[in-house]
Design a protein around this motif. Sequence first.
Motif, PDB file in Angstrom:
ATOM      1  N   SER A  60       0.579  -1.155   0.572  1.00  0.00           N
ATOM      2  CA  SER A  60      -0.248  -0.018  -0.394  1.00  0.00           C
ATOM      3  C   SER A  60       0.942   1.218   0.359  1.00  0.00           C
ATOM      4  N   ALA A  61       1.944   1.225   0.316  1.00  0.00           N
ATOM      5  CA  ALA A  61       3.000   2.392   0.415  1.00  0.00           C
ATOM      6  C   ALA A  61       3.210   2.624  -0.829  1.00  0.00           C
ATOM      7  N   LEU A  62       3.280   1.850  -2.201  1.00  0.00           N
ATOM      8  CA  LEU A  62       3.947   2.358  -3.155  1.00  0.00           C
ATOM      9  C   LEU A  62       3.255   3.301  -3.505  1.00  0.00           C
ATOM     10  N   VAL A  63       1.739   2.513  -3.207  1.00  0.00           N
ATOM     11  CA  VAL A  63       0.085   3.186  -4.502  1.00  0.00           C
ATOM     12  C   VAL A  63      -0.302   4.498  -3.671  1.00  0.00           C
ATOM     13  N   TRP A  64       0.256   5.176  -2.294  1.00  0.00           N
ATOM     14  CA  TRP A  64       0.285   5.873  -1.401  1.00  0.00           C
ATOM     15  C   TRP A  64       1.140   7.193  -2.425  1.00  0.00           C
ATOM     16  N   THR A  65       2.151   6.190  -2.086  1.00  0.00           N
ATOM     17  CA  THR A  65       3.348   7.843  -2.545  1.00  0.00           C
ATOM     18  C   THR A  65       3.191   7.702  -3.892  1.00  0.00           C
ATOM     19  N   TYR A  66       2.636   6.977  -4.756  1.00  0.00           N
ATOM     20  CA  TYR A  66       2.840   7.054  -6.299  1.00  0.00           C
ATOM     21  C   TYR A  66       1.161   8.306  -6.595  1.00  0.00           C
ATOM     22  N   GLY A  67       0.409   7.859  -5.624  1.00  0.00           N
ATOM     23  CA  GLY A  67      -1.123   9.155  -5.437  1.00  0.00           C
ATOM     24  C   GLY A  67      -0.995  10.263  -5.107  1.00  0.00           C
ATOM     25  N   LEU A  68       0.189  10.373  -4.242  1.00  0.00           N
ATOM     26  CA  LEU A  68       0.404  11.999  -4.304  1.00  0.00           C
ATOM     27  C   LEU A  68       0.989  12.339  -5.205  1.00  0.00           C
ATOM     28  N   LEU A  69       2.412  11.726  -5.448  1.00  0.00           N
ATOM     29  CA  LEU A  69       3.487  12.445  -6.192  1.00  0.00           C
ATOM     30  C   LEU A  69       2.854  12.818  -7.784  1.00  0.00           C
ATOM     31  N   VAL A  70       1.980  11.406  -8.689  1.00  0.00           N
ATOM     32  CA  VAL A  70       1.167  11.497  -9.758  1.00  0.00           C
ATOM     33  C   VAL A  70       0.822  13.108  -9.665  1.00  0.00           C
ATOM     34  N   PRO A  71       0.074  13.433  -9.581  1.00  0.00           N
ATOM     35  CA  PRO A  71      -0.461  15.154  -9.727  1.00  0.00           C
ATOM     36  C   PRO A  71       0.743  16.575 -10.086  1.00  0.00           C
ATOM     37  N   ILE A  72       1.545  16.031  -8.934  1.00  0.00           N
ATOM     38  CA  ILE A  72       2.962  16.732  -9.423  1.00  0.00           C
ATOM     39  C   ILE A  72       3.731  16.715 -10.550  1.00  0.00           C
ATOM     40  N   ALA A  73       3.491  15.260 -10.582  1.00  0.00           N
ATOM     41  CA  ALA A  73       4.164  15.183 -11.993  1.00  0.00           C
ATOM     42  C   ALA A  73       3.482  15.092 -13.075  1.00  0.00           C
ATOM     43  N   GLY A  74       1.827  15.007 -13.118  1.00  0.00           N
ATOM     44  CA  GLY A  74       1.192  15.861 -13.985  1.00  0.00           C
ATOM     45  C   GLY A  74       1.391  17.303 -14.620  1.00  0.00           C
ATOM     46  N   PHE A  75       1.819  17.564 -13.661  1.00  0.00           N
ATOM     47  CA  PHE A  75       1.904  19.611 -13.861  1.00  0.00           C
ATOM     48  C   PHE A  75       3.503  19.952 -14.537  1.00  0.00           C
ATOM     49  N   VAL A  76       4.976  18.870 -13.584  1.00  0.00           N
ATOM     50  CA  VAL A  76       5.977  19.150 -14.553  1.00  0.00           C
ATOM     51  C   VAL A  76       6.278  18.127 -15.896  1.00  0.00           C
ATOM     52  N   GLY A  77       5.079  17.513 -16.256  1.00  0.00           N
ATOM     53  CA  GLY A  77       5.143  17.038 -17.965  1.00  0.00           C
ATOM     54  C   GLY A  77       4.616  18.066 -19.057  1.00  0.00           C
ATOM     55  N   ASP A  78       3.683  18.676 -18.195  1.00  0.00           N
ATOM     56  CA  ASP A  78       2.944  20.093 -18.986  1.00  0.00           C
ATOM     57  C   ASP A  78       4.288  21.158 -18.858  1.00  0.00           C
ATOM     58  N   ARG A  79       5.072  21.805 -17.934  1.00  0.00           N
ATOM     59  CA  ARG A  79       5.763  22.824 -17.894  1.00  0.00           C
ATOM     60  C   ARG A  79       7.452  22.335 -18.237  1.00  0.00           C
ATOM     61  N   PHE A  80       8.020  21.091 -18.417  1.00  0.00           N
ATOM     62  CA  PHE A  80       9.523  20.759 -19.190  1.00  0.00           C
ATOM     63  C   PHE A  80       9.322  19.555 -19.991  1.00  0.00           C
ATOM     64  N   SER A  81      10.920  19.496 -19.923  1.00  0.00           N
ATOM     65  CA  SER A  81      10.856  18.220 -21.255  1.00  0.00           C
ATOM     66  C   SER A  81      10.752  16.393 -21.077  1.00  0.00           C
ATOM     67  N   ARG A  82       9.234  16.815 -21.153  1.00  0.00           N
ATOM     68  CA  ARG A  82       8.854  15.331 -21.276  1.00  0.00           C
ATOM     69  C   ARG A  82       9.841  14.167 -21.352  1.00  0.00           C
ATOM     70  N   ARG A  83      11.011  13.973 -22.256  1.00  0.00           N
ATOM     71  CA  ARG A  83      11.895  13.057 -22.735  1.00  0.00           C
ATOM     72  C   ARG A  83      13.003  13.565 -21.060  1.00  0.00           C
ATOM     73  N   ASN A  84      12.867  14.303 -20.623  1.00  0.00           N
ATOM     74  CA  ASN A  84      14.015  14.294 -19.341  1.00  0.00           C
ATOM     75  C   ASN A  84      13.663  14.172 -18.587  1.00  0.00           C
ATOM     76  N   ILE A  85      12.169  14.151 -17.899  1.00  0.00           N
ATOM     77  CA  ILE A  85      10.938  13.828 -17.063  1.00  0.00           C
ATOM     78  C   ILE A  85      11.352  12.397 -16.981  1.00  0.00           C
ATOM     79  N   LEU A  86      10.936  11.228 -18.262  1.00  0.00           N
ATOM     80  CA  LEU A  86      10.787  10.103 -18.664  1.00  0.00           C
ATOM     81  C   LEU A  86      12.062   9.432 -18.179  1.00  0.00           C
ATOM     82  N   GLY A  87      13.296   9.649 -18.740  1.00  0.00           N
ATOM     83  CA  GLY A  87      14.235   9.158 -18.676  1.00  0.00           C
ATOM     84  C   GLY A  87      14.438   9.338 -16.933  1.00  0.00           C
ATOM     85  N   PHE A  88      15.104  10.691 -16.705  1.00  0.00           N
ATOM     86  CA  PHE A  88      15.729  10.556 -15.463  1.00  0.00           C
ATOM     87  C   PHE A  88      14.651   9.646 -14.307  1.00  0.00           C
ATOM     88  N   CYS A  89      13.546   9.908 -14.295  1.00  0.00           N
ATOM     89  CA  CYS A  89      12.293   8.498 -13.240  1.00  0.00           C
ATOM     90  C   CYS A  89      12.667   6.886 -13.633  1.00  0.00           C
TER      91      CYS A  89
END
Length: 418
Positions: A60-89
Amino acid sequence: MTEPAPVVTQKPAGFRWELLTVLWLAFFLNQADRQIFSVVLPLIRQDLGLTDAELGLIASALVWTYGLLVPIAGFVGDRFSRRNILGFCLLFWSCATLLTGFCATVLQFILLRGIATGGGEAFYAPSANALLGEKYRESRSFALSIHQTAVYFGIILSGIIAGYIGEQYGWQKAFYLFGGLGILLAVVFFIRIPKDTPVLKTDSQKPLLAEIGETARIVIRKPTVIMLTLGFGCMVFVNVGYLTWMPSFLVDKFGMSLTDAGFSALFYHHLGAFLGVLSGARISDHFAKTNPRSRLVVQALGLLLGAPFIYWISMSQTQTMTYVALFLFGIFRGWYDSNIVASLYEVVSPKIRSSAYGLMLACAFLIGASAPYLLGVLKPTLGLTLGLASLSGVYVLGSLFIGSGAIWFFDKDREPAE
């Protein structure tokens, strides 16, 4: 809202197929890394003496962490290079997966398996799906569905490979293998995929949380998005509960080996899901040409028709009948999966698709995160048979949410055609 940046220059068709291929491999490892723990769970329990509740808490800890961070990930994905985001994650979660093999306590598992792996994986889906959605506008459901098939292959093959490696060489080696492969793919990703231009310009005067709130206010005014999110939450609740405990269920009920249980729990269901996601995509793409509401209808039917087979999985008295139920459950789960992103894109502006999908993922995964822990707590008294059977009711509830959105709200909320 920030203004859109200049249109990104289109890459040749060959690049688009290379991009899809590399992202498919990354998503494959994303899902494989997530599933390893469930497959070798009995070995970890035996080796380290952890309780069912503790093991459920780690999942459950993995899913809770995922749920808390994914909205930030979505906004970062609209504002920065998606290629860099995907490679680093990809690099980050692969390192965390490799290091999970060194864990020996509940806290270490929660930090590396739950928070680090879940945090890295949270930044993948919003950027990957938004990037693919831009490149395949005329066959969006089909392209996204091809990408979605990586989920099924990743889960199935991780079940076979991790189960075998765990039994033969120890559960730690499974984490070493998949983590190492992810690190190698991250290197290939940075070499082969060129940097892209952000969809939105970064507004240095507006804090990230303020932009999240602004987009949340936009999407919350659309009841269809809310219904899709609630339906997604029901699906995630069922999925993470099933994926966490099904291998252990087969070991306990039929006395299967870990390798056989890991294979059987995942193969039959995801074979059906693979066929279902491709057929569901074709069906929805065909009917959506004249009625875009069809995407939501296919999703609602997928959950409704899949519910009886979830109950059948738990109550079947033979392995054969259990496998048939797993396969049919997978077919209709695939119908739902084929339009998760495409349905949302019908009712949100292209400028905020990554952000909106991030918010949707966050809510859905926070709803569904408690399933592994609850089933682990109830296992000693209620048993996994009744616990897994009860998940069928959650599928029905999800179907009702999506059906309501399709019937009552879709026409008003739909975005103009691109």
